[in-house]
Write an enzyme that holds these catalytic residues in place. Structure first.
Site, PDB file in Angstrom:
ATOM      1  N   HIS A 298      -2.392   3.803   1.377  1.00  0.00           N
ATOM      2  CA  HIS A 298      -1.027   3.564   1.877  1.00  0.00           C
ATOM      3  C   HIS A 298      -1.065   2.982   3.295  1.00  0.00           C
ATOM      4  O   HIS A 298      -0.459   3.510   4.233  1.00  0.00           O
ATOM      5  CB  HIS A 298      -0.212   4.859   1.851  1.00  0.00           C
ATOM      6  CG  HIS A 298       1.277   4.579   1.784  1.00  0.00           C
ATOM      7  ND1 HIS A 298       2.155   5.370   1.090  1.00  0.00           N
ATOM      8  CD2 HIS A 298       2.038   3.575   2.333  1.00  0.00           C
ATOM      9  CE1 HIS A 298       3.389   4.900   1.221  1.00  0.00           C
ATOM     10  NE2 HIS A 298       3.332   3.806   1.965  1.00  0.00           N
TER      11      HIS A 298
ATOM     12  N   ARG B 100       5.869   0.735  -4.315  1.00  0.00           N
ATOM     13  CA  ARG B 100       6.079   2.156  -4.598  1.00  0.00           C
ATOM     14  C   ARG B 100       5.242   2.524  -5.817  1.00  0.00           C
ATOM     15  O   ARG B 100       5.243   1.802  -6.826  1.00  0.00           O
ATOM     16  CB  ARG B 100       7.565   2.442  -4.875  1.00  0.00           C
ATOM     17  CG  ARG B 100       8.458   2.276  -3.652  1.00  0.00           C
ATOM     18  CD  ARG B 100       8.188   3.386  -2.640  1.00  0.00           C
ATOM     19  NE  ARG B 100       9.038   3.275  -1.453  1.00  0.00           N
ATOM     20  CZ  ARG B 100       8.665   2.686  -0.317  1.00  0.00           C
ATOM     21  NH1 ARG B 100       7.463   2.131  -0.237  1.00  0.00           N
ATOM     22  NH2 ARG B 100       9.469   2.669   0.720  1.00  0.00           N
TER      23      ARG B 100
END
Length: 312
Positions: free
Chosen positions: A275, A227
């Site tokens: 990502h 994250r």
């Protein structure tokens, strides 16, 4: 007839339109699936299959829902929603885990072997530098949940000296497992290569600040597919500029897509990936969702329920 609401952007629905009904049928459940923002009679919906990018934010009308089944592994975008009183299950997809293991192992090996140095040479200088063996390299994995444990075990199988850290004590063969604040400090001190696979909670936000970055060995490498807000961006940039951190390979960011002018894009010691470390695979994820629906209809415990107090 079981009624399912698929609450996610249309692009997700296109991915699941065929595989989700097939998986539910294979699980032996007769169901109807609706893709809509405002379904007719929300009180009659039995299950909400949900992506946090959905526009659905108020779960109050879904009084008959037995569970909300998250399409993503991360639940930080939904777990704090006060209208969500139904059981919430996160996505634990074997395909997602495999993808994460492959991405993390690939980048750990890249840094361990010094591939960037060899590949980027353009000066016609023959300068052979042999890397150490994996058994002589210390790797730390922060987070020993489903993904973290799988990555740590894969690295240990390649003979890396792997230390894993988790908030609560764990015992995993072939790993040195540490926990708590003192354990975190020790785990960071060992980390020639640091892999971040923690969930985002109030306890992990900004975890890697200047003080904790200073505990890393000189020239350590950070690999973050977990994250973005686990790291304080400015503190990481300062550590990179000072040479304390040798390189950072980042797949997740505080703002996504990463803004065009962000310093990470141009920094010579930062690798940005968009990502992609691990994506949910619709075919295998559909089977996870279908199994939880089958369990709900059979009165069995749901898989992968979120602990609201912990936030994951």
């Amino acid at each position: 007839m079981t009624r399912i609401l698929f609450s996610a952007p249309r692009s997700d629905w296109e991915d699941y339109r065929d595989v989700l009904p097939a998986a539910i049928a294979d699980a032996g459940v007769e169901a109807t699936i609706e893709h809509a923002l405002d379904p007719e009679d929300p009180a009659s919906v039995d299950y909400v299959v949900y992506a946090p990018s959905s526009r659905l934010k108020d779960f109050t009308p879904f009084t008959g829902a037995k569970a909300v089944l998250n399409l993503w592994a991360g639940v930080e975008g939904i777990v704090g929603n006060e209208t969500l009183t139904q059981p919430l299950a996160r996505m634990v997809d074997p395909g997602l885990t495999e993808g994460m293991v492959e991405w993390c192992v690939g980048h750990v090996l890249r840094h361990h072997l010094g591939m960037d140095r060899d590949i980027l040479r353009r000066d016609a200088v023959w300068d052979p530098v042999a890397p150490p063996l994996a058994r002589d390299r210390e790797v730390t994995v922060l987070g020993l949940g489903e993904l973290g444990r799988a990555v740590a075990e894969a690295l240990a199988a390649l003979n890396f000296r792997v230390t894993g850290w988790s908030r609560t004590p764990k015992r995993i063969p072939e790993l040195t497992c540490l926990s708590g604040d003192d354990g975190l400090a020790e785990a960071l001190r060992r980390a020639e290569i640091l892999v971040l696979l923690l969930p985002l909670t109030e306890g992990t936000r900004d975890l890697l600040d200047a003080a904790r970055l200073s505990l890393l060995p000189e020239g350590a490498v950070i690999v973050n597919p977990g994250r973005g807000p686990l790291i304080v961006d400015d503190d990481l940039l300062a550590a990179l500029d000072a040479g304390r951190v040798g390189h950072a390979t980042l797949d997740v960011f505080r703002t996504e897509p990463l803004p065009e002018g962000h310093p990470f894009w141009a920094h010579p010691r930062v690798t940005v990936t968009p990502h992609i470390a691990s994506a949910t695979r619709p075919r295998s994820a559909a089977r996870v969702i279908a199994e939880n629906i089958r369990r709900g209809e059979a009165g069995e415990p749901f898989l992968y329920l979120v602990d609201r107090a912990r936030g994951y």
